[in-house]
Design a protein around this motif. Structure first.
Motif, PDB file in Angstrom:
ATOM      1  N   ASN A 316     -26.761 -17.091  93.765  1.00 56.27           N
ATOM      2  CA  ASN A 316     -25.718 -17.970  94.318  1.00 56.27           C
ATOM      3  C   ASN A 316     -25.424 -17.665  95.778  1.00 56.27           C
ATOM      4  O   ASN A 316     -25.159 -18.578  96.572  1.00 56.27           O
ATOM      5  CB  ASN A 316     -24.437 -17.846  93.499  1.00 56.27           C
ATOM      6  N   THR A 320     -25.882 -20.426  98.643  1.00 58.35           N
ATOM      7  CA  THR A 320     -24.767 -20.846  99.499  1.00 58.35           C
ATOM      8  C   THR A 320     -25.091 -20.618 100.969  1.00 58.35           C
ATOM      9  O   THR A 320     -24.833 -21.469 101.824  1.00 58.35           O
ATOM     10  CB  THR A 320     -23.492 -20.084  99.121  1.00 58.35           C
ATOM     11  N   LYS A 323     -27.702 -23.196 102.156  1.00 54.35           N
ATOM     12  CA  LYS A 323     -27.100 -24.534 102.274  1.00 54.35           C
ATOM     13  C   LYS A 323     -26.243 -24.602 103.538  1.00 54.35           C
ATOM     14  O   LYS A 323     -26.274 -25.606 104.267  1.00 54.35           O
ATOM     15  CB  LYS A 323     -26.284 -24.860 101.023  1.00 54.35           C
ATOM     16  N   GLU A 324     -25.499 -23.545 103.844  1.00 58.57           N
ATOM     17  CA  GLU A 324     -24.672 -23.555 105.051  1.00 58.57           C
ATOM     18  C   GLU A 324     -25.536 -23.596 106.308  1.00 58.57           C
ATOM     19  O   GLU A 324     -25.179 -24.249 107.297  1.00 58.57           O
ATOM     20  CB  GLU A 324     -23.722 -22.354 105.064  1.00 58.57           C
ATOM     21  N   ASP A 345     -18.443 -24.649 106.171  1.00 58.06           N
ATOM     22  CA  ASP A 345     -17.697 -24.249 104.966  1.00 58.06           C
ATOM     23  C   ASP A 345     -16.854 -25.390 104.400  1.00 58.06           C
ATOM     24  O   ASP A 345     -16.082 -25.183 103.457  1.00 58.06           O
ATOM     25  CB  ASP A 345     -16.792 -23.050 105.274  1.00 58.06           C
ATOM     26  N   ASP A 433     -23.444 -31.842 100.840  1.00 59.60           N
ATOM     27  CA  ASP A 433     -22.956 -31.289  99.576  1.00 59.60           C
ATOM     28  C   ASP A 433     -22.941 -32.379  98.511  1.00 59.60           C
ATOM     29  O   ASP A 433     -23.292 -32.135  97.356  1.00 59.60           O
ATOM     30  CB  ASP A 433     -21.543 -30.718  99.742  1.00 59.60           C
ATOM     31  N   HIS A 517     -16.212 -21.695  92.827  1.00 63.43           N
ATOM     32  CA  HIS A 517     -17.491 -21.625  93.533  1.00 63.43           C
ATOM     33  C   HIS A 517     -18.670 -21.451  92.579  1.00 63.43           C
ATOM     34  O   HIS A 517     -19.735 -22.064  92.772  1.00 63.43           O
ATOM     35  CB  HIS A 517     -17.466 -20.475  94.540  1.00 63.43           C
ATOM     36  N   CYS A 521     -21.947 -23.905  92.320  1.00 65.07           N
ATOM     37  CA  CYS A 521     -23.336 -23.441  92.440  1.00 65.07           C
ATOM     38  C   CYS A 521     -24.133 -23.815  91.195  1.00 65.07           C
ATOM     39  O   CYS A 521     -25.320 -24.176  91.298  1.00 65.07           O
ATOM     40  CB  CYS A 521     -23.364 -21.927  92.647  1.00 65.07           C
TER      41      CYS A 521
END
Length: 551
Positions: A316, A320, A323-324, A345, A433, A517, A521
């Motif tokens: 995860n 994350t 993806k950011e 974020d 997202d 979160h 995920c």
């Protein structure tokens, strides 16, 4: 690996499962950012098919058109509203194989030159792109291949003649094909070329298959049969013989219906669309079987490998983090175009596809105050990006685009981007997202953009239309709206869908993103794991051989 190209320029030995020689005809292909011969979903789908046919070592070639000005370049006026611009394109990577054929348009001879895109350039099967813009043609003939989806009906008819009859003659020059696949009805004159060659309807049907891509009236063309006859659309076949062959006895000639009567088998592009297509067409005498082969997209081309590997490791933190990083890359485009600094974020919603009325780009802003409240929540902010190309002469769609531009100018975390082509599409799918899909059901035949978003952890939030009913598990790999009552007027449907969408965002999606979160995920990973291989184009390319070409 073959040491030399065969006559079709395949750099591989053909897989025994795919030995039948297939010529695939399509008006547009989305192959690579460098080759601007596409407008939207039909082209993206055809491009993925050509890539997967290469990966599976299929005995196929693609036949398309070399558009001198592409579709159009989407630019901005001084006030940031949209301006279409037509600019000549050049491609050094297309080669001249020495094939020029002759067709008749308006009973005048027109020369059609083929240029080849070899497989090693972009990883596709060999593809032949047709142009009439050569010195041996007069000015009018040269303009036939200038603009994809030209607004002038006679130009569109001429383009179909070049693609269908010219393309068939190019295939002949390459040694012929066993199956001719019309991906949409644009290449319909091909059927009349086959009739000239073989003389019987049964012989056409042995060789011709057809894919219908839309229930929209604008996508199922009709023209005056006398105009088509004068323009040589029927390849010199007498009009009474055309009527007998196609069972078209009125003045208006329906291209899709004719294709369904001349092909041995056809397909819709999702299970729902197959059902809708059968309901649309089966009441007509003499139509072929309409199967359903759900569209798909090419994993190797569209997927970010680092994000995919994080999903495979079930990591995860890495998921994350990647993806950011992908969001940061997308937000550089936002900063460049809109002068806004989006945050990685913050939950980011993307609506990006062809602008058309039934796709409802502005559904999210139907209640403006509610939209402002959603994006302006300080504890749980939301960023929204729109992108997409309206048809350059669809002024209603352009007005919607411009309305969204005006709204975005009032809000720091809302942006509308221009230039929605392959590279921007890739960045949006990597960086979103949420991938928002809001058509009026059941008018979206497939909607393949959501597949490539899902491959990159973009969570589909969608009306249950097109491919989504086959994929979506609400709250598990996506979020879907309840099915609106399609018997109601559009206004009522739109209100119902809007209220359901906003409730879903406000009460479920935004709180999960910010306060759970691990669950977010999990949904991301499930979006990726359940889209492949079912909605990956190697499955689709295999299924076409099994259910259409080898049937």
């Amino acid at each position: 690996m073959a040491s030399q190209y065969n006559r079709w320029y395949h750099p591989y030995e053909i897989n025994d499962k795919y030995k039948k020689r297939v010529a695939y005809f399509c008006m547009e292909y989305g192959i690579d950012q460098a080759l601007k011969v596409y407008s939207g979903g039909l082209g993206f789908l055809a491009g993925s098919h050509m890539r997967s046919a290469f990966e599976l070592r299929q005995n196929m070639v693609g036949i398309g058109m070399l558009w001198k000005y592409g579709y159009y370049d989407q630019e901005r006026n001084e006030d940031q509203t949209m301006r279409p611009h037509f600019q000549q394109k050049f491609y050094s990577f297309l080669e001249d194989p020495g094939i020029t054929v002759r067709v008749l348009v308006n009973e005048h001879p027109v020369l059609v030159k083929a240029l080849v895109l070899k497989p090693e350039v972009f990883g596709t099967v060999p593809m032949y792109f047709l142009t009439t813009d050569i010195p041996d043609n007069d000015h009018l003939a040269r303009t036939i291949t200038h603009r994809l989806y030209d607004p002038e009906p006679q130009a569109r008819i001429a383009q179909s003649i070049v693609l269908g009859i010219g393309g068939a003659k190019v295939v002949e020059a390459l040694g012929g094909a066993e199956i001719y696949h019309m991906n949409e009805g644009h290449a319909l004159p091909l059927a009349f070329k086959l009739f000239e060659d073989y003389g019987k309807l049964d012989e056409i049907r042995k060789r011709l298959v057809f894919t219908t891509h839309t229930p929209e009236k604008a996508g199922n063309e009709e023209h005056d049969i006398h105009l088509l006859h004068r323009m040589s659309f029927f390849n010199g076949i007498p009009l009474e013989e055309v009527r007998e062959l196609t069972a078209m006895h009125g003045q208006m000639f329906d291209h899709t219906l004719a294709a369904l009567r001349l092909a041995k088998v056809a397909n819709g592009v999702s299970q729902l669309h197959g059902q809708v297509a059968r309901e649309m067409w089966y009441d007509n005498e003499g139509v072929c079987e309409i199967k359903a082969i759900t569209n798909a997209q090419n994993f190797n081309f569209w997927t970010d490998r680092k994000l995919w590997q994080a999903q495979e490791r079930d990591d995860n933190q890495a998921l994350t983090s990647r993806k950011e990083e992908l969001k940061r890359q997308l937000f550089k485009v936002v900063a460049n175009q809109a002068g806004k600094l989006f945050r990685p974020d913050v939950l980011t919603i993307v609506w990006a596809r062809r602008f058309a009325a039934y796709k409802r780009a502005d559904l999210l802003v139907r209640d403006m105050q509610r939209f402002v409240d959603l994006v302006s929540n300080k504890e749980m902010p939301v960023q929204v990006i729109w992108a997409g190309k309206p048809y350059p002469f669809d002024y209603g769609a352009i007005n919607v685009f411009n309305k969204l531009v005006k709204i975005s100018q009032q809000l720091d975390n809302v942006a509308v981007l221009t230039g929605y082509e392959i590279e921007l599409s890739r960045k949006l799918k990597h960086g979103c997202d949420i991938w928002l899909n809001t058509p009026r059901r059941p008018r979206e035949a497939s909607g393949t953009s959501g597949m490539t978003a899902a491959m990159n952890g973009g969570v589909n939030v969608s009306v249950q239309d097109g491919w989504l009913p086959e994929y979506a598990r609400n709250g598990e790999n996506s979020f879907v709206l309840p099915i609106a009552d399609t018997s109601q007027p559009n206004e009522v449907q739109d209100n119902e869908d809007h209220n359901n969408l906003m409730r879903l965002l406000e009460k479920e999606i935004v709180p999960i993103y910010y306060h759970n979160h691990d669950r977010w995920c999990h949904i991301m990973k499930q979006s990726m794991r359940t889209v492949v291989p079912q909605f990956e184009s190697n499955r689709m390319a295999h299924q076409y051989y099994e259910e259409l070409f080898n049937s």
